[in-house]
Design a protein around this motif. Structure first.
Motif: not given
Length: 174
Positions: A55-77
């Motif tokens: 599952d993904v939520t995106v806005e501009d160059n930011c995202y939260v991606m939850d897959g394969l048991g790992i959650k990745v959060t990025s604010n673009g920086e």
């Protein structure tokens, strides 16, 4: 004559799908979007083999991606990758990403790939696209349950290591 009419109808349908898919990508680019994704690869013209989904939520160059048991959060920086099962987290500066690790990057730069994108299907809440990477390799992205909302800013994409439980092993690579 039947073949010509059939060919024209198929071409019209293909162009309509492409246009609809491009409109969908433009809408994602101008909104906050949440969706489920499936990513698969095909090599040598074979069938597509699933690589990952989540599952993904995106806005501009930011995202939260939850897959394969790992959650990745990025604010673009800064990017925070959390593995809750292993109780580990990695914090790193976003320096070099590609369209396979950052869904926001693909959406924001899809026009760079227009000559290599095929929209297989698209409607108001889903999209199935194939990206030709080279002669022998194709990547397929299937997005389902797409929901659009107004942009809300970076607060939901804030990387906060201090909010992790104390027993997490945190590797800070910034």
């Amino acid at each position: 004559m039947k073949r010509i009419i059939t060919a024209v109808l198929v071409l019209s349908l293909t162009l309509s799908l492409q246009a609809q898919g491009i409109k969908m990508l433009d809408k994602v680019k101008d909104s906050r979007a949440a969706f489920h994704y499936t990513y698969s690869l095909s090599r040598g013209g074979g069938e597509f083999t699933p690589v990952t989904d989540g599952d993904v939520t995106v806005e501009d160059n930011c995202y939260v991606m939850d897959g394969l048991g790992i959650k990745v959060t990025s604010n673009g920086e800064i990017r925070l990758s959390i593995d809750p099962e292993a109780r580990e987290a990695v914090v790193e500066k976003v320096e070099k990403e590609d369209i396979f690790t950052n869904p926001a990057l693909f959406i924001g730069s899809y026009k760079n790939y227009l000559d290599r994108i095929t929209v297989n299907s698209s409607d108001k809440t889903s999209m199935d696209v194939t990206l030709t990477l080279d002669e022998d390799t194709k990547a397929r992205f299937v997005l389902t349950g797409i929901k659009f909302s107004p942009k809300e800013g970076k607060s939901d994409f804030t990387v906060d290591v201090k909010s992790l439980p104390e027993d997490y092993l945190v590797t800070d690579l910034r």
